[in-house]
Design a protein around this motif. Structure first.
Motif, PDB file in Angstrom:
ATOM      1  N   ARG A   1       2.457  13.523   1.100  1.00  0.00           N
ATOM      2  CA  ARG A   1       3.019  14.863   1.288  1.00  0.00           C
ATOM      3  C   ARG A   1       3.058  15.293   2.746  1.00  0.00           C
ATOM      4  O   ARG A   1       3.939  16.024   3.142  1.00  0.00           O
ATOM      5  N   THR A   2       2.060  14.894   3.516  1.00  0.00           N
ATOM      6  CA  THR A   2       2.045  15.241   4.943  1.00  0.00           C
ATOM      7  C   THR A   2       1.741  13.980   5.743  1.00  0.00           C
ATOM      8  O   THR A   2       1.214  13.000   5.192  1.00  0.00           O
ATOM      9  N   ASP A   3       2.041  14.026   7.041  1.00  0.00           N
ATOM     10  CA  ASP A   3       1.716  12.877   7.892  1.00  0.00           C
ATOM     11  C   ASP A   3       0.213  12.628   7.902  1.00  0.00           C
ATOM     12  O   ASP A   3      -0.242  11.483   7.941  1.00  0.00           O
ATOM     13  N   LYS A   4      -0.557  13.716   7.852  1.00  0.00           N
ATOM     14  CA  LYS A   4      -2.017  13.582   7.854  1.00  0.00           C
ATOM     15  C   LYS A   4      -2.479  12.825   6.597  1.00  0.00           C
ATOM     16  O   LYS A   4      -3.321  11.934   6.664  1.00  0.00           O
ATOM     17  N   ASP A   5      -1.891  13.193   5.457  1.00  0.00           N
ATOM     18  CA  ASP A   5      -2.240  12.498   4.216  1.00  0.00           C
ATOM     19  C   ASP A   5      -1.806  11.036   4.266  1.00  0.00           C
ATOM     20  O   ASP A   5      -2.521  10.151   3.796  1.00  0.00           O
ATOM     21  N   ILE A   6      -0.619  10.793   4.798  1.00  0.00           N
ATOM     22  CA  ILE A   6      -0.147   9.410   4.885  1.00  0.00           C
ATOM     23  C   ILE A   6      -1.138   8.590   5.695  1.00  0.00           C
ATOM     24  O   ILE A   6      -1.578   7.513   5.285  1.00  0.00           O
ATOM     25  N   ARG A   7      -1.547   9.136   6.851  1.00  0.00           N
ATOM     26  CA  ARG A   7      -2.508   8.404   7.696  1.00  0.00           C
ATOM     27  C   ARG A   7      -3.820   8.181   6.959  1.00  0.00           C
ATOM     28  O   ARG A   7      -4.369   7.081   6.965  1.00  0.00           O
ATOM     29  N   GLU A   8      -4.333   9.222   6.318  1.00  0.00           N
ATOM     30  CA  GLU A   8      -5.626   9.108   5.629  1.00  0.00           C
ATOM     31  C   GLU A   8      -5.566   8.065   4.504  1.00  0.00           C
ATOM     32  O   GLU A   8      -6.423   7.186   4.407  1.00  0.00           O
ATOM     33  N   PHE A   9      -4.535   8.154   3.675  1.00  0.00           N
ATOM     34  CA  PHE A   9      -4.508   7.290   2.494  1.00  0.00           C
ATOM     35  C   PHE A   9      -3.873   5.922   2.768  1.00  0.00           C
ATOM     36  O   PHE A   9      -3.737   5.114   1.861  1.00  0.00           O
ATOM     37  N   MET A  10      -3.493   5.681   4.024  1.00  0.00           N
ATOM     38  CA  MET A  10      -3.086   4.337   4.456  1.00  0.00           C
ATOM     39  C   MET A  10      -4.164   3.721   5.351  1.00  0.00           C
ATOM     40  O   MET A  10      -3.946   2.654   5.930  1.00  0.00           O
TER      41      MET A  10
ATOM     42  N   SER B   1       0.830  -1.191   0.000  1.00  0.00           N
ATOM     43  CA  SER B   1       0.000   0.000   0.000  1.00  0.00           C
ATOM     44  C   SER B   1       0.875   1.255   0.000  1.00  0.00           C
ATOM     45  O   SER B   1       0.593   2.231  -0.717  1.00  0.00           O
ATOM     46  N   ALA B   2       1.943   1.226   0.778  1.00  0.00           N
ATOM     47  CA  ALA B   2       2.823   2.389   0.901  1.00  0.00           C
ATOM     48  C   ALA B   2       3.542   2.687  -0.411  1.00  0.00           C
ATOM     49  O   ALA B   2       3.711   3.854  -0.790  1.00  0.00           O
ATOM     50  N   VAL B   3       3.954   1.630  -1.121  1.00  0.00           N
ATOM     51  CA  VAL B   3       4.618   1.839  -2.410  1.00  0.00           C
ATOM     52  C   VAL B   3       3.643   2.505  -3.395  1.00  0.00           C
ATOM     53  O   VAL B   3       4.005   3.449  -4.114  1.00  0.00           O
ATOM     54  N   ALA B   4       2.389   2.050  -3.365  1.00  0.00           N
ATOM     55  CA  ALA B   4       1.376   2.658  -4.239  1.00  0.00           C
ATOM     56  C   ALA B   4       1.093   4.098  -3.815  1.00  0.00           C
ATOM     57  O   ALA B   4       0.934   4.988  -4.647  1.00  0.00           O
ATOM     58  N   LEU B   5       1.054   4.327  -2.509  1.00  0.00           N
ATOM     59  CA  LEU B   5       0.794   5.666  -1.963  1.00  0.00           C
ATOM     60  C   LEU B   5       1.789   6.686  -2.519  1.00  0.00           C
ATOM     61  O   LEU B   5       1.422   7.786  -2.929  1.00  0.00           O
ATOM     62  N   LEU B   6       3.059   6.300  -2.540  1.00  0.00           N
ATOM     63  CA  LEU B   6       4.062   7.220  -3.057  1.00  0.00           C
ATOM     64  C   LEU B   6       3.888   7.447  -4.551  1.00  0.00           C
ATOM     65  O   LEU B   6       4.046   8.554  -5.040  1.00  0.00           O
ATOM     66  N   ARG B   7       3.540   6.374  -5.249  1.00  0.00           N
ATOM     67  CA  ARG B   7       3.296   6.517  -6.687  1.00  0.00           C
ATOM     68  C   ARG B   7       2.103   7.428  -6.948  1.00  0.00           C
ATOM     69  O   ARG B   7       2.060   8.150  -7.927  1.00  0.00           O
TER      70      ARG B   7
END
Ligand SMILES: Cc1cc2nc3c(=O)[nH]c(=O)nc-3n(C[C@H](O)[C@H](O)[C@H](O)COP(=O)(O)OP(=O)(O)OC[C@H]3O[C@@H](n4cnc5c(N)ncnc54)[C@H](O)[C@@H]3O)c2cc1C
Ligand code: SF4
Ligand code: FES
Ligand code: FES
Lengths: 329, 178
Positions: free
Chosen positions: B139-148, B128-134
């Motif tokens: 961009r932000t910790d908040k976005d990382i949490r939301e989209f993970m 999931s994280a590899v796709a998230l970066l793609r």
């Protein structure tokens, strides 16, 4: 899961022919509802018609509307530049639903037809469920209920239609394009769904075997502001307790037009026409917002577990009207 | 490794006259052809028929994200995907991430930041994280949490998972030579 035959037609006529209105046949799109319920033993088709290879994908501008192919995924629709600029309530409703993985699979057609999350419906071990077994009763009305509906329900069924994006689409007067053995037709989303009433197993007016080919979404005027607020038990990846899709056209301090859809409350994606009526030609402000919210939940029918939703739905709507209109609360 | 997939026997409550299907697709760059009962999900095919057990089965109901893989480059849930639906598709699993025998930068970052405890959710988290970066959503910790948020961790290693992803994002993403 019971075994089934799997077919993968490549065009719409072949898909309609492969289905042929057979009661034991079902379409398969993203599978996030269909396969899930087959694993639970709620759905037991003898034949699955995989429609994911049909040419029903993509987003096109048609006059003042967007025509969205039924196989367009939730992620694809949310990423569309026109949706981002002109339909923020649709984009927000999509991105606040499910997870990225699910949104990469889930299609717009499938989303509109997703089944209720009522846990008694999803558990064939529960005998009383009028939706799953017509005439058997309703375990939710007598047993613990929480994630259930309060509007358009009956003592026969209080199941919620849990889609987020459908709430935004019903507020926008989206139109569903359908193709069946008899040809094509189009149905306004406001007339597509059926309230629980006396036959909770009937949820919409799509004939068995008919295909949704596209959803047409009218674009909002440039001056309209809109957004979607979702209230839930955890901050992400959870169904709505209540939600509000709001679009307001405000000119010279007066609300010219209001569109309101409510989620988490209806047996179908709920259009709050009475609330819109209150707001039209009124100046935006706390008093009129509260009055609109009262109108929105008129006729609510609750069980002990869902009583809280009446006040929560009102506050959700007032909050979102305040946000979208940018008036001081 | 040669591996002969077996077709599971039909269950006693089968609908009559139902046969299996053969699915030709690519897994981690290798063409595969798998014959199986129509009910077999991509998740079960990977684990039980192709011996790729890196992809985990948590809920088997689309709720936990442990089974996250990439199909045609997009992150999806293997437990709610039928094997038959993968005809002609390219599937990437956790086993397909390493390059030239070296772990993927995201795998290294999870080790560096201790982004797990029991490790059961980890393959899904990393896919999931590899796709998230793609998707350019780190961009932000908040976005990382939301989209993970589609990847649950019962050990609650969340802060370290976010740190690992933030680290890779700050070093220039998954394509950077780390
Ligand atoms: C864990 C989880 C969390 C979720 N959270 C949310 C959420 O927060 N908000 C939300 O809105 N939704 C949520 N969902 C529901 C999800 O959005 C739906 O399952 C999804 O949109 C269904 O689309 P699909 O393409 O996967 O449909 P399928 O599962 O493939 O199909 C659903 C139904 O529609 C029929 N069908 C599909 N396409 C067509 C068509 N074109 N014509 C005719 N019939 C068709 C199928 O036969 C089936 O009966 C969640 C689901 C899961 C599993
Ligand atoms: S609310 Fe509807 S779906 Fe749920 S148990 Fe009652 S009849 Fe069944
Ligand atoms: S195993 Fe697929 S989401 Fe949990
Ligand atoms: S590390 Fe144990 S579930 Fe995530």
């Amino acid at each position: 899961m019971r075994t089934f035959e799997y077919v993968r037609p490549l065009d719409v006529p072949d898909a309609l022919a492969a289905h042929a209105g057979d009661t034991a046949t079902a379409y398969l799109a993203g599978g996030t509802t269909q396969l899930d319920l087959m694993k639970d033993g709620v759905l037991e088709p003898a034949r699955l018609v995989d429609i994911t290879r049909l040419p029903m994908r993509g987003i096109f501008t048609e006059g003042t509307a967007l025509r969205v192919g039924a196989l367009t995924t939730m992620e694809e629709l949310a990423a569309d530049p026109t949706v981002e600029r002109r339909l923020p309530l649709v984009r927000e409703a999509l991105l606040l639903g499910a997870s990225v993985q699910l949104r990469n699979m889930a299609t717009i057609g499938g989303n509109l037809l997703q089944r209720t999350r009522c846990r008694y419906f999803r558990d064939p071990g529960v005998a009383a469920c009028n939706k799953r077994a017509p005439g058997s009763g309703c375990a939710a009305v007598t047993g613990p209920a929480r994630m259930h509906a309060i509007l358009g329900v009956s003592e026969r069924c209080i199941a919620l239609h849990a889609s987020d994006v459908a709430v935004a689409l019903v507020a926008l007067d989206a139109v569903v394009h359908v193709e069946g053995p008899e040809g094509d037709r189009s149905v306004p989303l406001t007339e597509f769904y059926v309230e629980a009433g006396t036959r909770p197993e009937v949820e919409h007016t799509l004939g068995h075997g008919e295909l949704i080919t596209a959803v047409e979404i009218p674009r909002l005027p440039e001056t309209t502001r809109s957004g979607y607020l979702k209230v839930r038990d955890r901050v992400s990846y959870e169904f709505a307790l209540t939600s509000a899709a709001v679009a307001l056209d405000i000119e010279n301090g007066m609300i010219r037009d209001a569109r309101i859809g409510l989620g988490g409350v209806g047996s179908k994606p709920w259009r709050a026409a009475a609330a819109e009526e209150v707001l039209r030609d009124a100046p935006p402000g706390p008093a009129v917002f509260r009055e609109a919210a009262e109108a929105a939940v008129t006729g609510a029918w609750t069980v002990p577990g869902t009583e809280f939703k009446v006040e929560l739905a009102k506050r959700t709507l007032v909050r979102q009207l305040t946000t979208v209109s940018e008036v001081a609360p | 490794m040669t591996f002969t997939p077996e077709v599971p026997p039909a269950a006693p409550d089968s609908h009559p006259g139902v046969a299996g299907t053969t699915t030709a697709f690519t897994v981690n760059g290798t063409p595969r052809s798998v014959a199986a009962d129509t009910r077999v999900t991509l998740l079960d095919a990977l684990r039980d028929l192709l011996a790729l057990t890196g992809t985990k089965k948590g809920c088997d109901q689309g709720a936990c994200g442990a089974c996250t893989v990439h199909v045609d480059g997009r992150r999806v849930l293997a437990c709610l995907t039928l094997l038959a639906q993968c005809e002609g598709r390219e599937v990437t699993t956790i086993e397909g991430l390493s390059r030239d025998g070296r772990p993927h930068p995201m795998q290294e970052a999870f080790v560096r930041h201790d982004g797990f405890q029991c490790g059961y959710c980890t393959p899904g988290q990393i896919m999931s994280a590899v796709a998230l970066l793609r998707e350019d959503r780190a961009r932000t910790d908040k976005d990382i949490r939301e989209f993970m948020s589609g990847n649950l961790c019962r050990c609650a290693a969340y802060p370290n998972i976010v740190a690992a992803i933030r680290d890779v994002a700050q070093r220039g993403g998954v394509d950077a030579d780390l």
